[in-house]
Design a protein around this motif. Structure first.
Motif, short mmCIF file in Angstrom:
data_model
loop_
_atom_site.label_atom_id
_atom_site.label_comp_id
_atom_site.label_asym_id
_atom_site.label_seq_id
_atom_site.Cartn_x
_atom_site.Cartn_y
_atom_site.Cartn_z
N MET A 1 0.61 -1.65 0.11
CA MET A 1 0.12 0.10 -0.32
C MET A 1 0.80 0.69 -0.27
N GLU A 2 0.24 2.11 -1.00
CA GLU A 2 1.60 3.48 -0.84
C GLU A 2 0.85 4.38 0.00
N THR A 3 1.85 4.84 0.09
CA THR A 3 1.18 6.29 1.17
C THR A 3 0.69 7.75 0.34
N PRO A 4 0.13 7.96 0.95
CA PRO A 4 -0.24 8.50 -0.32
C PRO A 4 0.29 10.44 -0.44
N VAL A 5 1.05 10.70 -1.49
CA VAL A 5 1.87 11.67 -2.03
C VAL A 5 0.63 13.18 -1.77
N LEU A 6 1.52 14.16 -1.31
CA LEU A 6 0.91 14.81 -1.46
C LEU A 6 1.28 16.25 -2.01
N LEU A 7 3.05 16.50 -2.44
CA LEU A 7 2.98 17.05 -3.50
C LEU A 7 3.83 16.84 -4.05
N LYS A 8 3.30 17.09 -5.35
CA LYS A 8 4.65 16.41 -6.54
C LYS A 8 4.57 17.66 -7.82
N GLU B 1 8.47 14.78 -5.03
CA GLU B 1 7.80 13.74 -4.90
C GLU B 1 7.32 14.11 -3.04
N LEU B 2 6.83 14.36 -2.51
CA LEU B 2 6.88 14.34 -1.33
C LEU B 2 5.44 13.58 -0.55
N ARG B 3 5.95 12.70 0.02
CA ARG B 3 4.27 11.52 0.45
C ARG B 3 3.88 12.29 2.18
N ALA B 4 2.30 11.68 1.99
CA ALA B 4 2.69 12.03 3.70
C ALA B 4 3.28 11.23 4.73
N LYS C 1 3.75 29.02 14.19
CA LYS C 1 2.69 29.75 13.73
C LYS C 1 2.59 28.75 12.43
N ALA C 2 3.53 28.10 11.86
CA ALA C 2 3.35 27.59 10.63
C ALA C 2 2.41 26.39 10.98
N LEU C 3 2.14 25.63 11.87
CA LEU C 3 0.87 24.35 12.30
C LEU C 3 -0.42 25.32 12.32
N THR C 4 -0.69 26.97 12.77
CA THR C 4 -1.67 27.33 13.13
C THR C 4 -2.29 27.48 11.99
N LEU C 5 -2.16 27.16 10.73
CA LEU C 5 -2.09 27.11 8.92
C LEU C 5 -2.94 26.17 8.64
N ASP C 6 -3.02 25.19 9.90
CA ASP C 6 -3.40 23.43 9.47
C ASP C 6 -3.00 23.16 8.55
N CYS C 7 -1.08 23.51 8.65
CA CYS C 7 -0.93 23.45 7.30
C CYS C 7 0.06 21.40 6.88
N ARG C 8 0.20 20.62 5.74
CA ARG C 8 0.60 19.49 5.95
C ARG C 8 1.73 19.05 5.04
N ILE C 9 2.07 20.59 4.38
CA ILE C 9 3.46 20.15 4.60
C ILE C 9 4.10 21.61 4.68
N LEU C 10 5.45 20.98 5.77
CA LEU C 10 5.62 22.10 6.53
C LEU C 10 7.19 21.85 5.73
N ILE C 11 7.76 23.04 5.34
CA ILE C 11 9.16 23.42 5.16
C ILE C 11 10.38 23.91 6.15
N ILE D 1 7.03 16.21 5.49
CA ILE D 1 8.14 17.10 6.12
C ILE D 1 9.55 17.48 5.39
N ILE D 2 9.57 18.61 4.83
CA ILE D 2 11.28 19.06 3.15
C ILE D 2 11.92 19.12 4.05
N TYR D 3 12.82 18.81 4.34
CA TYR D 3 14.01 19.23 5.43
C TYR D 3 15.56 19.49 4.98
N ILE D 4 15.55 21.09 4.87
CA ILE D 4 16.60 21.11 3.58
C ILE D 4 18.35 21.03 5.03
N SER D 5 19.64 20.68 4.61
CA SER D 5 19.96 20.61 5.96
C SER D 5 21.69 19.91 4.97
N HIS D 6 22.80 21.06 5.23
CA HIS D 6 23.74 20.23 5.07
C HIS D 6 24.64 18.93 5.90
N ARG D 7 23.88 18.66 6.43
CA ARG D 7 24.67 18.09 7.38
C ARG D 7 24.26 16.66 7.46
#
Lengths: 508, 335
Positions: free
Chosen positions: A1-8, A28-31, A155-165, A195-201
């Motif tokens: 079973m695939e998890t739904p794709v939130l953002l493509k 592509e970002l999955r839930a 602050k980001a969570l108040t906006l009912d977000c489902r994709i968080l960068i 969650i989209i996570y940007i890091s150099h580490r």
């Protein structure tokens, strides 16, 4: 079973004039997943995020949220689609309460005449309960950096977000705070948020993320399952070539010299660092590694007497210097290239020539203190040529140059005083890959010509690539030194964060 | 416009070069524009009023801005270093009052003038201390000093002008005399402006003022003692007010405690119309003086055309707003 794709995202391109920041990028970002985006500076990470957040409009390409094609013309539109962005810099109003900060955009949109503080605080409490123990009535100024970051997340969570960068959220955090943050990120992912996570580490990515997408030079390279890859593989695809070829040749054994150019002995500062002693030998490039906030810049600025109440000896070519002000340091031939080019490195609205002569105006003046504009121009042109600076005219303001060329002006400024030792703080930050390699070659050439080069860098590959020897600083002290084959990301990371267990699984 | 590509570079650059770069002494846009506007005003006014283009009127106009022009120079240099001074009007008046009182108490007028100028320098140093050592903003420090200096003027004179009828003629000569038909005041002004314009453009000392105003942190990171620079520009501005005050005293033969109220606005307006930036780093003496000339020509024209004094203020304000708006527009386009 695939998890739904939130953002493509597919076929996304974006150019700035002739610069192609993104070319045909897919993502592509999955839930519920934590998806890292890796790439060097200038790889296109932040451009991609700005497109997703509606700050930049793409030239072409398709963005789908929940399987529907959407256009994101503004950050507000992004919010409505459930996309939240926790920026690298904290952008809160320091003098008002946590609750007011969290609901800033809601208050802005509200039609009510009066503020309902009790209601705000009640709702803030509900959101903060998910994140940790923060008083919604507290003034933001009184919170620690990590708590402020949690307020940003709230602050980001108040906006009912489902994709968080998250854009390099741990840059300003201590190890322990970072650990706490990851717990929260995992918890949010567990609630189904993508969650989209940007890091150099690399260590962070490998400890916390599920997948990683690599960008290079604005192109999509690959997406890998973390469980099925190694840091080496990710770095290799980030860089796209064998690391050695990216950097200039190192000092050969027969070129090594025992002559000590600069010696620092027992350097101390009230709070920032203590007991710093090291030697810089002729011809070598010495690196200073460590985590952000470890005191690397402070040490170097202390040596140059740019800041801090510093005690200890600075010995240049066997001669003990007495320094009280940065001007003395410049006169002795020790200069510092700032990490913040725009903030305190350059005079953006002044001409290239005026920038280059700023360190020692006397050198372009007659004995009576009058500036000789012709000499100023000639000197600027000569040094510019040496660094292959690309500009139309040395009279044009620095603000018209690209980042790489601005950095060359900043380096030219250092060279204008014929320095004996240059400390470079993040010398290639915000510079594209080509100019970066060029700057590295310049540094190597200077070192061969006998100028002492000391480089601070947060990018481990850079540190390993250009330095002959690296000192590691942790909590204001030198905790180790690596050279030759010992110079690996793992070894440096271990020495940089020895005291904090748990986070360096891959290194240990 | 956050990211500028190569194509953008060459156009901006071409524009820059066309308008005159900093090298080679080419014509600078701002100054050229002001000269053109002033020339047009002259043309129009010489038709509109038969008195405008007379020697007497020219002389009166020049006298009106010459002394204030000295203060404009000080203000411009201070603005370039990133500061501002609201106290110039009161400090100028204070110089008159101090010199006048000392003279009335039997001091030699030249010596009295020197003491008055020194007092103004001390006030500047006082402000400089609060700005560079305590860390307060120029605006607020000079606002306080503006009120204090005015208070001192009124306190010293009981609010009444001091009549200095016994000033020796050789002293009054600086304010009232003429050499070869040209008033001494104007000669002083011209020499002073040429000298300060040259120094600002060519000396390393004043180059440091530009560096400091352009980016104080970057200046400090270039080894420049920025606090010293700001301290000195603050002191210089007040000292020049002292000079202006003494010349005014010689010209009027009196010391007026209420003199110079509102002068700061005129002076700042002139510097800004002449291209000085309120955020520092940008400005020229020539531009600022042209700004002063423009405001003066406008006042004189309006007076000749019998326009009410009240309208004059409205028009001056509008000119300032137009100049600043144009400036903002050009700066924004430059990115």
């Amino acid at each position: 079973m695939e998890t739904p794709v939130l953002l493509k995202i597919s076929g996304l391109s974006k150019s700035f004039g002739p610069v192609r920041a993104l070319r045909d990028v897919g993502f592509e970002l999955r839930a519920g997943e934590i998806h890292a985006i890796a790439g060097e500076n200038g790889a296109g990470k932040s451009t991609l995020m700005k497109v997703i957040d509606g700050i930049l409009a793409p030239d072409s390409g398709d963005i789908q949220v929940d399987g529907r094609s959407v256009s994101i013309p503004s950050p507000l539109a992004a919010q409505k689609l459930g996309i939240g962005f926790v920026h690298q810099e904290i952008a809160l109003c320091p003098d008002i309460s946590v609750a007011e900060n969290i609901f800033m955009s809601l208050t802005n949109a509200s039609k009510a005449l009066l503020m309902n503080y009790r209601d705000l605080e009640k709702r803030a409490t509900a959101i903060l309960a998910r994140l940790g123990n923060i008083d919604p009535a507290a003034t933001v100024r009184n919170l620690s950096i990590s708590q402020q970051q949690l307020v940003e997340i709230a602050k980001a969570l108040t906006l009912d977000c489902r994709i968080l960068i998250f854009d390099e959220p741990t840059a300003a955090l201590t190890e322990r705070e970072a650990q706490k943050l990851f717990e929260i990120i995992h918890q949010l992912a567990g609630e189904g948020i993508g969650i989209i996570y940007i890091s150099h580490r690399m260590a962070e990515i490998f400890d916390n993320c599920d997948r990683v997408t690599v960008l290079r030079d604005g192109r999509y390279i690959t997406t890998l399952e973390i469980a099925e890859t190694t840091p080496e593989q990710v770095v290799a695809s980030m860089v796209g070539r064998v690391i050695d070829s990216l950097y200039p040749e190192k000092l050969r054994d027969d070129e090594r010299s025992e002559d000590i150019l600069l010696e620092i002995a027992g350097l101390c500062e009230a709070t920032a660092f203590r007991d710093i002693s090291f030697q810089l030998r002729k011809g070598e490039i010495l690196g200073i590694g460590g985590l952000i906030g470890a005191g690397r810049s402070e040490i170097v600025k202390g040596i140059c007497r740019l800041e801090g109440e510093v005690t200890g000896d600075v010995i240049l070519r066997g001669k003990r210097l007495s320094l009280t002000h940065y001007g003395d340091s410049i006169a002795a031939g020790i200069v510092y290239l700032s990490e913040d080019r725009k903030g305190d490195g350059l005079f953006l609205d002044m001409s290239i020539a005026a920038n280059i002569s700023a360190l020692a105006v006397d050198r372009i003046a007659t004995r009576s203190g009058l500036i000789n504009e012709r000499r100023e121009k000639q000197r600027a042109e000569a040094i510019g040529k040496q660094l292959s600076l690309k500009c139309g005219h040395v009279g044009q303001p620095v603000s018209t140059l690209s980042g790489g060329n601005q950095q060359k002006v900043a380096i030219a400024k250092m060279l204008s005083v014929d320095p004996k030792v240059i400390f470079l703080d993040e010398p290639t930050r915000g510079v594209d890959v080509g100019a970066k390699a060029e700057i590295h070659r310049i540094l190597r050439r200077l070192a061969r010509d006998g100028v002492g080069i000391v480089v601070i860098s947060s990018e481990l590959p850079e540190l390993i690539g250009i330095c002959d020897r690296v000192l590691i600083v942790r909590e204001g002290r030198i905790t180790g030194e690596v050279a030759g084959a010992e110079m690996t990301e793992e070894n440096i990371m271990v020495l940089a964060s020895l005291a904090d267990e748990g986070r360096q699984r891959s290194a240990a | 416009m956050s990211i500028v590509g190569d194509s953008m570079d060459s156009t901006t650059q071409a524009a820059r070069m066309g308008l005159g770069a900093r090298f080679g002494g080419l014509i600078r846009m701002r100054e050229t524009g002001l000269i053109l506007i002033i020339a047009v005003l002259f043309g129009v006014m010489s038709f509109a009023s038969p008195y405008f283009l007379t020697w007497d009127n020219m002389r009166a106009m020049a006298m009106a801005f010459a002394v204030e022009g000295i203060v404009v120079v000080g203000m411009t240099i201070l603005l370039i270093s990133g500061g501002i001074d609201l106290s110039v009007g009161s400090v100028t008046a204070l110089a008159m009052v101090v010199a006048g009182l000392l003279f009335l108490n039997g001091m030699d007028p030249w010596l009295a003038s020197l003491v008055a100028i020194a007092a103004c320098a001390a006030i500047g140093a006082f402000m400089g201390f609060f700005v560079t050592r305590v860390g307060l903003h120029h605006f607020i420090v000079s606002l306080a000093v503006m009120v204090i200096a005015r208070g001192l003027c009124l306190l010293g004179t009981g609010g009444r002008p001091l009549g200095l009828y016994t000033l020796p003629p050789e002293f009054k000569f600086i304010g009232q005399g003429a050499v070869g038909g040209i008033p001494v005041v104007i000669i002083i002004f011209i020499v002073f402006v040429i000298l300060s314009d040259f120094m600002l453009r060519r000396t390393t000392m004043f180059r440091k003022v530009f560096y400091t105003g352009s980016n104080e942190k970057a200046a400090a990171y270039s080894g420049i003692r920025t606090r010293k620079v700001v301290f000195l520009t603050t002191t210089l501005c007040s000292t020049l007010c002292g000079f202006a005050g003494v010349i005014y005293m010689a010209r009027f033969g009196s010391a007026q405690p209420t003199f110079g109220a509102g002068m700061e606005l005129n002076v700042i307006a002139a510097a800004v119309i002449g291209g000085a930036s309120l955020t520092g780093g940008i400005g020229t003496i020539l531009g600022a003086i042209l700004g002063t000339v423009l405001l003066s020509v406008v006042s004189s024209s309006l007076a000749l055309l019998d326009v009410s004094v009240y309208w004059q203020d409205i028009i001056r304000g509008s000119i300032l707003l137009t100049a600043v708006t144009a400036d903002y527009y050009f700066n924004k386009r430059r990115g």
